[in-house]
Enzyme design. Structure first.
Site, short mmCIF file in Angstrom:
data_model
loop_
_atom_site.label_atom_id
_atom_site.label_comp_id
_atom_site.label_asym_id
_atom_site.label_seq_id
_atom_site.Cartn_x
_atom_site.Cartn_y
_atom_site.Cartn_z
N LYS A 217 -1.56 -7.82 -11.32
CA LYS A 217 -1.37 -8.49 -12.63
C LYS A 217 -2.16 -9.79 -12.63
CE LYS A 217 2.12 -9.74 -16.07
NZ LYS A 217 1.41 -8.99 -17.12
N HIS B 49 5.95 -9.25 -10.51
CA HIS B 49 5.09 -8.13 -10.86
C HIS B 49 4.18 -7.76 -9.68
CE1 HIS B 49 6.24 -9.06 -15.03
NE2 HIS B 49 5.84 -7.84 -15.31
#
Length: 269
Positions: free
Chosen positions: A160, A156
């Site tokens: 995040k 990600h």
């Protein structure tokens, strides 16, 4: 179906803006409200301003104002904020679609309690494709129950804050359940140093964070002489937004209950 009034939490964020755009482009939905925390981008402005559109929904940090007239609140924020929103929605009969990740057991219990008073779709990933992938993983795990080592790799963007991702953990739970295992007992979240040979009963996780990666997930079933990889890669948050709208429509005729995307997509059958 009558028009559903949708409010968006975190309307000034990356996912929030994608949700706002999706709602404004849907013929059967109306953007009734938009929430943002104090100091967040767009507070006090029309939620559609970034698109050059006047939606009529002003981004506010006042729950009562932002949720006035809402049938459903879509929330992809942080656990502490989502739990506050869930408490308010449960008290006022507003339904919830929750894509927030990172809840502890107490937080999940609080959502379950809220679902006794209102209808909630709660899923770590709202993408239709991801949820079909979860179903494929269930089938694969049952068929590859012996002789295959299982590793889950997820990537990600740098912003995040939780790891592994909620989607990766859900993949692990689906696989563990299919194998009759408890993920809490068989998960391995990191390896360093002399770890010894791999325990074949474990499910491994590897986490990558960097750049602007929307979300990539791969489950590797590694056997002798072959390996099977089942992957889902997101190039846009649009899939999450469209899945959230589908979940909102699913809740239209529900009054209470805790549901997930398997329920929305009819994959529990």
């Amino acid at each position: 179906m009558s028009t559903l009034n949708i409010a968006i939490a975190g309307a000034g964020g990356r996912m929030g803006r994608m949700l706002v755009e999706a709602v404004l482009n849907a013929d059967d939905l109306r953007l009734s409200g938009a929430l943002g925390i104090a100091g967040s981008d767009g507070l006090g402005q029309d939620a559609g301003a970034f698109l050059g559109k006047a939606s009529g929904a002003i981004v506010t940090s006042d729950l009562a104002e932002g949720l006035k007239g809402a049938d459903v609140l879509i929330d992809f924020t942080r656990p502490e904020g989502t739990l506050q929103h869930a408490e308010y929605c449960a008290a006022h009969g507003i339904k919830l679609v929750i894509g927030t990740t990172g809840f502890d057991d107490a937080g999940k219990a609080a959502l379950k309690a809220a679902a006794e008073k209102t209808a909630i779709v709660f899923a770590p990933n709202m993408s239709v494709g991801v949820n079909v992938t979860l179903k494929l993983l269930e089938l694969a795990a049952k068929s590859l129950s012996t002789g295959y080592d299982i590793e889950i790799i997820e990537a990600h963007h740098r912003h995040k804050v939780d790891a592994p991702s909620g989607t990766a953990l859900k993949m692990g739970e689906v696989i563990a359940d299919a194998l009759g295992r408890d993920l809490k007992e068989c998960a391995v979240y990191g390896r360093e140093g002399v770890t010894g040979e791999r325990d074949p009963s474990t499910i491994g996780f590897a986490t990558i964070r960097g750049g602007d990666i929307i979300g990539d997930h791969t489950v590797l079933f590694a056997g002798t002489g072959e390996r099977i990889e089942i992957s889902h890669k997101s190039s846009s948050r649009a899939g999450y937004a469209q899945g959230s709208l589908r979940a909102s429509r699913f809740l239209a005729d529900k009054s209470t209950g805790l549901f997930d995307m398997y329920d929305v997509l009819g994959l529990n059958q």
